[in-house]
Design an enzyme around this catalytic site. Structure first.
Site, PDB file in Angstrom:
ATOM      1  CE1 TYR A  74      -2.319   3.281   2.571  1.00 29.40           C
ATOM      2  CE2 TYR A  74      -3.560   2.674   0.612  1.00 29.40           C
ATOM      3  CZ  TYR A  74      -3.325   3.560   1.672  1.00 29.40           C
ATOM      4  OH  TYR A  74      -4.094   4.686   1.812  1.00 29.40           O
TER       5      TYR A  74
ATOM      6  CG  ASP B  86       6.016   3.758   0.283  1.00 32.89           C
ATOM      7  OD1 ASP B  86       4.811   3.526   0.052  1.00 32.89           O
ATOM      8  OD2 ASP B  86       6.388   4.516   1.217  1.00 32.89           O
TER       9      ASP B  86
ATOM     10  CE  LYS C 159       2.675   4.948   7.791  1.00 34.30           C
ATOM     11  NZ  LYS C 159       1.333   4.885   8.352  1.00 34.30           N
TER      12      LYS C 159
HETATM   13  P1  KE4 Z   1      -0.568   8.440   4.361  1.00 34.70           P
HETATM   14  O1  KE4 Z   1      -1.114   9.123   3.144  1.00 34.70           O
HETATM   15  O2  KE4 Z   1      -1.635   7.594   5.100  1.00 34.70           O
HETATM   16  O3  KE4 Z   1       0.194   9.391   5.303  1.00 34.70           O
HETATM   17  O4  KE4 Z   1       0.570   7.400   3.911  1.00 34.70           O
HETATM   18  C1  KE4 Z   1       0.223   6.421   2.948  1.00 34.70           C
HETATM   19  C2  KE4 Z   1       1.214   5.281   3.022  1.00 34.70           C
HETATM   20  C3  KE4 Z   1       2.209   5.192   2.067  1.00 34.70           C
HETATM   21  N1  KE4 Z   1       3.131   4.201   2.091  1.00 34.70           N
HETATM   22  C4  KE4 Z   1       3.107   3.265   3.075  1.00 34.70           C
HETATM   23  C5  KE4 Z   1       4.141   2.178   3.070  1.00 34.70           C
HETATM   24  C6  KE4 Z   1       2.113   3.304   4.081  1.00 34.70           C
HETATM   25  O5  KE4 Z   1       2.103   2.360   5.056  1.00 34.70           O
HETATM   26  C7  KE4 Z   1       1.148   4.331   4.066  1.00 34.70           C
HETATM   27  C8  KE4 Z   1       0.039   4.416   5.101  1.00 34.70           C
HETATM   28  N2  KE4 Z   1       0.004   3.368   6.067  1.00 34.70           N
HETATM   29  C9  KE4 Z   1      -1.293   3.077   6.645  1.00 34.70           C
HETATM   30  C10 KE4 Z   1      -1.087   1.933   7.641  1.00 34.70           C
HETATM   31  N3  KE4 Z   1      -1.249   0.675   7.052  1.00 34.70           N
HETATM   32  C11 KE4 Z   1      -1.934   4.271   7.258  1.00 34.70           C
HETATM   33  C12 KE4 Z   1      -3.121   3.963   8.137  1.00 34.70           C
HETATM   34  C13 KE4 Z   1      -4.405   4.437   7.543  1.00 34.70           C
HETATM   35  O6  KE4 Z   1      -4.592   4.291   6.308  1.00 34.70           O
HETATM   36  O7  KE4 Z   1      -5.232   4.947   8.322  1.00 34.70           O
END
Ligand code: KE4
Length: 426
Positions: A142, A237, A265
Site C-alpha cells: 500500500y 516507499d 510518519k
Molecule cells: P498516508 O497518506 O496515510 O500518510 O501514507 C500512505 C502510506 C504510504 N506508504 C506506506 C508504506 C504506508 O504504510 C502508508 C500508510 N500506512 C497506513 C497503515 N497501514 C496508514 C493507516 C491508515 O490508512 O489509516
C-alpha cells in the site's frame, strides 16, 4: 450504550463510517471502535477512561512514545510563533539536512503533508524524469490512495492493474503493472516485455500493509539490477520503515540504494508530513527547477517540522534502536511461547520497531500466504486483548509498532493478557 458506542453512533451521522480513515472503523474485526481521549508514552485512554498498551502508535509516527515532553514542547514553541507562513523557513533546511544525512541515497528532499502525497509525487517525478509511463507495484503493498496506485493484480503473473476502488477509471491504472511481492521471475518477465516503457518500480522494501512481510533473498537486489539495466527508477516507499526498521530504514539495513525514497510518519512524529528525495540529478526535474510540477500549501509546515526534528533527534540518541529491537523481540518471542503453551498456531516476525503476528504455521512471504491465516482466531485474539487493555492493529493485514516508551512493564502487561486470551481461543 457505552460511551464509545454513543460517540461512534454520533460520528456516523457526519463522518463517512464514523472515521477519517477506513481501518479505524474496526470493519474487519467487528465491534465498536475505541474513541481515544488522550495518550502518553506507550499508553492511550479511550472515552471510557480505559487504558490500553498501544501497539499501533498512530500507525508508526509515535515512535518515541505519545506526548513526549520534548516533542510537545517543540510543537508549542513553534506554534507560538505562528502556524504556517507559506514562505521558506530555516527549520525546513534543518530537517532536510537531517534526512539526507540519515539516508545517503538522498542528496535533496522535498517535504509534503502525507505519505500519499510523497508517493504520488515520486511517481510523477519518475515518469517526468524518464519520459516513460508504466510503473510496477506489488500486490499487497500500500502506497497511499493516489489513483494509479489503487490497483490489484488482474489474472496471471504479469498483469495490468484493475482498479480496487470505485471512482478510479481503468485508464488511470492502465500503466500500472501489478506483480506478486517477492516474485523475482515476474519482475524479470515484466522488464523483458516492457523494459523500455517502465518509468519506475515502487516497493515497500519491507512490506507492512499485508502484515509484516520481508523480501526474500535476491528480491530487492533484482529490483535494483533490473531498474539499473533498463533505465527505470527504483522507489523505496519507506513511509512506514523509514527510521523504524533501522536508523537509515531498509536501505540502511540492506545497503541497496534506491533512486527515490518516500517518507512520512516517523519524520513528523505524529504531525502531518511526508517527503520524497533522491539524487540531485533526479530531483532537479521538480518545479521550480524542472518541468515536473508539485506543490503544497502546508508543505514544510513549521509546527510539523518542529515535531519531526525533535523526534529524529531523540531517535539519534545511543541505544534507541537496540531498545526498539528488544521490545519487538521480547513481545514476539513471548507471544510465540504463550501460543505454543495453549496450543494456538502462531508465527511471528519483526524488524527494528515493527512486528508481525500470523495465525498460521509459518511466516508468509506474499499476500496470498498472508491471506491463509486463521482470521477468526485473529479476531478473537484482537478483541480478547482489547478487553484486557492491549490494543493491536484492528486488521490481520497490518504490522504492529513499538516505541521507546514500551518497556518491561508494558511487555509484562501484554504477556499476562495474552496468557488469558490464548487460553480461551478456539
Ligand atoms: P498516508 O497518506 O496515510 O500518510 O501514507 C500512505 C502510506 C504510504 N506508504 C506506506 C508504506 C504506508 O504504510 C502508508 C500508510 N500506512 C497506513 C497503515 N497501514 C496508514 C493507516 C491508515 O490508512 O489509516
Amino acid at each position: 450504550m457505552t460511551r464509545n458506542a454513543e460517540l461512534f453512533e454520533r460520528a456516523c451521522k457526519t463522518i463517512p463510517g464514523g472515521v477519517n480513515s477506513p481501518v479505524r472503523a474496526f470493519r474487519s474485526v467487528g465491534g465498536t471502535p475505541r474513541f481515544i481521549e488522550r495518550a502518553n508514552g506507550a499508553y492511550f485512554w479511550d472515552a471510557q477512561d480505559k487504558r490500553y498498551v498501544d501497539y499501533i502508535g498512530s500507525w508508526g509516527p509515535a515512535i518515541v512514545g505519545h506526548a513526549h515532553p520534548e516533542v510537545v514542547a517543540a510543537v508549542q514553541a513553534a506554534a507560538a510563533h505562528g502556524l504556517s507562513f507559506g514562505a521558506p523557513t530555516e527549520s525546513e533546511i534543518e530537517i532536510a539536512e537531517m534526512l539526507v544525512q540519515r539516508a545517503p541515497s538522498m542528496e535533496q528532499v522535498r517535504l509534503v503533508s502525507s505519505g500519499t502525497e510523497a508517493t504520488m509525487s515520486a511517481i510523477r517525478l519518475a515518469r517526468g524524469a524518464t519520459g516513460r509511463n508504466k510503473i510496477i507495484k506489488f500486490e499487497g503493498c500500500y502506497h497511499g490512495h493516489a489513483d494509479s496506485l489503487l490497483v490489484k493484480a488482474g489474472s496471471g503473473l504479469l498483469t495490468f492493474g484493475n482498479p480496487t476502488s470505485a471512482g478510479v477509471p481503468p485508464e488511470f491504472v492502465a500503466h500500472t503493472i501489478v506483480l506478486d511481492y517477492n516474485d523475482i521471475e515476474g519482475v524479470k518477465a515484466a522488464f523483458a516485455t516492457h523494459g523500455k516503457e517502465i518509468a519506475c518500480i515502487i516497493v515497500e522494501p519491507i512490506a507492512g500493509n499485508m502484515n509484516l512481510i520481508k523480501p526474500v533473498p535476491g528480491f530487492l537486489e533484482t529490483l535494483r539490477e533490473q531498474c539499473t539495466a533498463h533505465g527505470a527508477l527504483l522507489i523505496f516507499d519507506e513511509v512506514m520503515t523509514g527510521f523504524r526498521a533501522g536508523p537509515c530504514g531498509v536501505q540502511g539495513l540492506t545497503g541497496i540504494e534506491p533512486d527515490l525514497t518516500t517518507l512520512a510518519k516517523v519524520i513528523g512524529g505524529g504531525m502531518p508530513i511526508g517527503a520524497f528525495g533522491g539524487k540531485a540529478e533526479v530531483m532537479n526535474h521538480i518545479a521550480p527547477l524542472g518541468a515536473v510540477y508539485q506543490a503544497g500549501t502546508l508543505s514544510g509546515n513549521p509546527v510539523a517540522v518542529a515535531a519531526g526534528i525533535t523526534t529524529l533527534r531523540l531517535l539519534a540518541a545511543p541505544g534507541t534502536y537496540e531498545h526498539l529491537e528488544a521490545q519487538s523481540s521480547g513481545l514476539t518471542e513471548g507471544l510465540a511461547t504463550l501460543a505454543k503453551k495453549h496450543g494456538v498456531t502462531l508465527s511471528t516476525d519483526y524488524v527494528g520497531g515493527m512486528f508481525g503476528l500470523y495465525f498460521s504455521e509459518s511466516v508468509p512471504t506474499s499476500l496470498a500466504q498472508a491471506s491463509e491465516g486463521n482470521q477468526e482466531q485473529f479476531k478473537q485474539f484482537f478483541h480478547g486483548m482489547l478487553d484486557e487493555g492491549v490494543y493491536f492493529a484492528p486488521s490481520a493485514f497490518e504490522a504492529g509498532f513499538v516505541s521507546l516508551a514500551h518497556n518491561d512493564e508494558t511487555l509484562e502487561q501484554t504477556l499476562q493478557a495474552a496468557d488469558k486470551v490464548f487460553a480461551k481461543l478456539n
